[in-house]
Design an enzyme around this catalytic site. Sequence first.
Site, PDB file in Angstrom:
ATOM      1  N   ALA A  69       0.842  -1.200   0.000  1.00  0.00           N
ATOM      2  CA  ALA A  69       0.000   0.000   0.000  1.00  0.00           C
ATOM      3  C   ALA A  69       0.872   1.243   0.000  1.00  0.00           C
ATOM      4  O   ALA A  69       2.012   1.221   0.455  1.00  0.00           O
ATOM      5  CB  ALA A  69      -0.921   0.005   1.224  1.00  0.00           C
ATOM      6  N   ASP A  70       0.296   2.318  -0.518  1.00  0.00           N
ATOM      7  CA  ASP A  70       0.942   3.615  -0.426  1.00  0.00           C
ATOM      8  C   ASP A  70      -0.130   4.651  -0.152  1.00  0.00           C
ATOM      9  O   ASP A  70      -1.247   4.565  -0.691  1.00  0.00           O
ATOM     10  CB  ASP A  70       1.695   3.961  -1.711  1.00  0.00           C
ATOM     11  CG  ASP A  70       2.546   5.216  -1.550  1.00  0.00           C
ATOM     12  OD1 ASP A  70       3.294   5.295  -0.547  1.00  0.00           O
ATOM     13  OD2 ASP A  70       2.459   6.114  -2.390  1.00  0.00           O
ATOM     14  N   THR A  71       0.197   5.617   0.679  1.00  0.00           N
ATOM     15  CA  THR A  71      -0.713   6.702   1.038  1.00  0.00           C
ATOM     16  C   THR A  71      -0.001   8.019   0.799  1.00  0.00           C
ATOM     17  O   THR A  71       1.144   8.189   1.218  1.00  0.00           O
ATOM     18  CB  THR A  71      -1.120   6.605   2.527  1.00  0.00           C
ATOM     19  OG1 THR A  71      -1.744   5.345   2.755  1.00  0.00           O
ATOM     20  CG2 THR A  71      -2.078   7.731   2.909  1.00  0.00           C
ATOM     21  N   GLU A  72      -0.677   8.934   0.136  1.00  0.00           N
ATOM     22  CA  GLU A  72      -0.114  10.254  -0.111  1.00  0.00           C
ATOM     23  C   GLU A  72      -1.184  11.322   0.107  1.00  0.00           C
ATOM     24  O   GLU A  72      -2.372  11.078  -0.106  1.00  0.00           O
ATOM     25  CB  GLU A  72       0.426  10.378  -1.541  1.00  0.00           C
ATOM     26  CG  GLU A  72       1.505   9.380  -1.910  1.00  0.00           C
ATOM     27  CD  GLU A  72       2.828   9.556  -1.185  1.00  0.00           C
ATOM     28  OE1 GLU A  72       3.069  10.620  -0.577  1.00  0.00           O
ATOM     29  OE2 GLU A  72       3.638   8.610  -1.240  1.00  0.00           O
TER      30      GLU A  72
END
Length: 189
Positions: A69-72
């Site tokens: 996962a990636d969150t920005e």
Amino acid sequence: MLFLASQSPRRRALLAQIGLDPSPLDVDVPEQRQTGEPALDYVSRVAREKAGAGLLQVAAVPGALVLGADTEVILGDEVFGKPADAADAGRMLRRLSGRSHRVATVVWLLSAGGEHSACCVSEVRFSQIGEAELAAYLESGEWQGKAGAYAIQGRAATFIEYLSGSYSGVMGLPLHETARLLRQAGLLP
């Protein structure tokens, strides 16, 4: 067997909340947006690269599933990743002060047999952050390692006057979308 391509204690705690205890993997993926790359495409690419790097580590494990996962934080078309230092964190938070922004999290689930993804975009509006309040927050160090220099589950919750979307998505792993992927893979009922 489920693996998490992350050392994030927040993501592990969120998965524990839905009854899962994945084995964490330490992956090193550059988080650099390419010139002209749309913000959501960037978030998705990094999440997939994390999951792919994790899958390479456990390719010999029968039935291995890797969640990445990636969150920005996104303001307009500007992506706010993790701040380099307190000055960078202060710059980000001043830009977000009194404004609405989006928080995008993309999740990829990879296995030898296929790959699936889900995206969650939430809207967050900050109140005006006073300089004394900002200085105290920066002094706390909570901003370290956090996209956009804040953690919704921590002291920065006092900045948030409005949230539309997924609280867990803003934390770093949208549980509704993640659970749907894991159900499809047979890991949740």
